[in-house]
Design a protein around this motif. Sequence first.
Motif, PDB file in Angstrom:
ATOM      1  N   ALA A  42       0.711  -1.579   0.448  1.00 25.82           N
ATOM      2  CA  ALA A  42      -0.253  -0.482   0.461  1.00 25.82           C
ATOM      3  C   ALA A  42       0.992   1.205  -0.094  1.00 25.82           C
ATOM      4  O   ALA A  42       0.228   1.987  -0.367  1.00 25.82           O
ATOM      5  N   GLN A  43       2.132   1.169   0.362  1.00 27.90           N
ATOM      6  CA  GLN A  43       3.390   2.185   0.376  1.00 27.90           C
ATOM      7  C   GLN A  43       3.692   2.097  -0.665  1.00 27.90           C
ATOM      8  O   GLN A  43       5.118   3.376  -1.425  1.00 27.90           O
ATOM      9  N   GLY A  44       3.865   1.755  -1.918  1.00 25.04           N
ATOM     10  CA  GLY A  44       4.062   1.612  -3.281  1.00 25.04           C
ATOM     11  C   GLY A  44       5.987   0.897  -2.957  1.00 25.04           C
ATOM     12  O   GLY A  44       6.200   1.065  -4.052  1.00 25.04           O
ATOM     13  N   ARG A  45       5.894  -0.407  -2.455  1.00 26.08           N
ATOM     14  CA  ARG A  45       7.342  -0.963  -2.186  1.00 26.08           C
ATOM     15  C   ARG A  45       6.667  -2.245  -2.730  1.00 26.08           C
ATOM     16  O   ARG A  45       5.681  -3.077  -2.374  1.00 26.08           O
ATOM     17  N   ILE A  90      -4.184  -8.828  -5.661  1.00 27.16           N
ATOM     18  CA  ILE A  90      -4.047  -8.852  -4.356  1.00 27.16           C
ATOM     19  C   ILE A  90      -3.862  -7.807  -3.768  1.00 27.16           C
ATOM     20  O   ILE A  90      -3.825  -7.413  -2.867  1.00 27.16           O
ATOM     21  N   GLU A  91      -2.471  -6.724  -4.886  1.00 27.50           N
ATOM     22  CA  GLU A  91      -2.246  -5.396  -4.285  1.00 27.50           C
ATOM     23  C   GLU A  91      -4.026  -5.146  -3.919  1.00 27.50           C
ATOM     24  O   GLU A  91      -4.502  -3.856  -3.333  1.00 27.50           O
ATOM     25  N   THR A  92      -5.190  -4.929  -4.726  1.00 28.05           N
ATOM     26  CA  THR A  92      -6.055  -4.326  -4.790  1.00 28.05           C
ATOM     27  C   THR A  92      -6.894  -4.995  -3.170  1.00 28.05           C
ATOM     28  O   THR A  92      -7.162  -4.000  -2.511  1.00 28.05           O
ATOM     29  N   HIS A  93      -7.197  -5.954  -2.321  1.00 23.56           N
ATOM     30  CA  HIS A  93      -6.592  -6.575  -1.595  1.00 23.56           C
ATOM     31  C   HIS A  93      -5.831  -5.459  -0.252  1.00 23.56           C
ATOM     32  O   HIS A  93      -6.516  -5.389   0.551  1.00 23.56           O
ATOM     33  N   HIS A  94      -4.962  -5.804  -0.924  1.00 23.46           N
ATOM     34  CA  HIS A  94      -3.710  -5.688   0.423  1.00 23.46           C
ATOM     35  C   HIS A  94      -4.006  -3.725   0.698  1.00 23.46           C
ATOM     36  O   HIS A  94      -3.769  -3.101   1.929  1.00 23.46           O
ATOM     37  N   PHE A  95      -4.113  -3.079  -0.421  1.00 33.52           N
ATOM     38  CA  PHE A  95      -5.172  -1.616  -0.081  1.00 33.52           C
ATOM     39  C   PHE A  95      -5.780  -1.167   0.884  1.00 33.52           C
ATOM     40  O   PHE A  95      -5.958  -0.597   1.334  1.00 33.52           O
ATOM     41  N   ARG A  96      -7.020  -1.806   0.516  1.00 36.48           N
ATOM     42  CA  ARG A  96      -8.011  -1.680   0.663  1.00 36.48           C
ATOM     43  C   ARG A  96      -7.860  -2.377   2.070  1.00 36.48           C
ATOM     44  O   ARG A  96      -8.825  -1.214   3.064  1.00 36.48           O
TER      45      ARG A  96
END
Length: 327
Positions: A170-173, A206-212
Amino acid sequence: MPGKGNAGRAHHADHVYAILNDGSASAHSAVAASWSRSLTHYGLDPDNAPPPRGLTHSEFRSAYDRMELLVRLAQGTLDRLFQSVGDAGCCVLLTDGAGVPLDRRGMVGDDADFRAVGLWTGMVWSEKSEGTNGVGTCIAEGRALTIHRDEHFLTRNIGLSCTVAPIWDAQGRLMGALDVSTCRADLTPAILKLVASATREAAHRIETHHFRETFRDARILIGPDIGSGPAGLLAVDREDLVIGASRAARLAYGLTDERLRNPFPAGDLLDGEGARPQEALASAERAAVRQALSRAKGNVSAAARSLGISRATMHRKLDRLGVGRET
């Protein structure tokens, strides 16, 4: 295990060295550049490499615990991806940022082959350990890619075809990678393209789930599709201030950690230059009044009470803001 013939294996190292002896090759080929790193930075020998290295039980437990949220959020996506590729003789691996698979999916009948070549949880697939390979090179370069058979650096890996997409937090890393690998030699280029597309889409989910999950108390805005990847995600608080941005949003809007350290109006991004302060204030007030009216089903008195103002004040606001109402 299906793989390259003995003649091909015997000549693989010669091919690697011939390419690397061409001084311009690594400048024009991503694979050759990775081969160069494998040889010069990591001191690997294509023909003489130890077996794949695995973590100890305690090391794996620590790595898993650090990424437990990612593994948990990815479960449904891993299942769906494996349903799409499993019948083609592929396994699915979810790795951490060090290239260690933390979870996997595979057909029981194929597991012996995958375990034998190290496509298993707890094994180390960094570029430093395995040279050019799907997981390690994806992590090293931060991009989706396929390393197909003799594009691998180590001779013992040239029977593999590995398609991998990075997973950004979520921090772009970069926090991990999603890998679809096979030992089969009969997958056509068209099938590999379909596998690559499915892998990228699954990584984005997966990225979307993690960001949300990271910004679970915020409102999530989806940025415009810029045609070069997933639409960026913005996390916005109750005051419509941007408090987080996915990697895609950071790239699309030129956002940095420093900029995001101090929340700013979402309109400054989504509306170009953003509204002037007076316009922004009027817009926020109009939105609050309309929401109050909506909740009160158009009853002005009830809406006024919910806002803590008198009915007369409410009528003045409605006239000033140009908001329609029931009488």
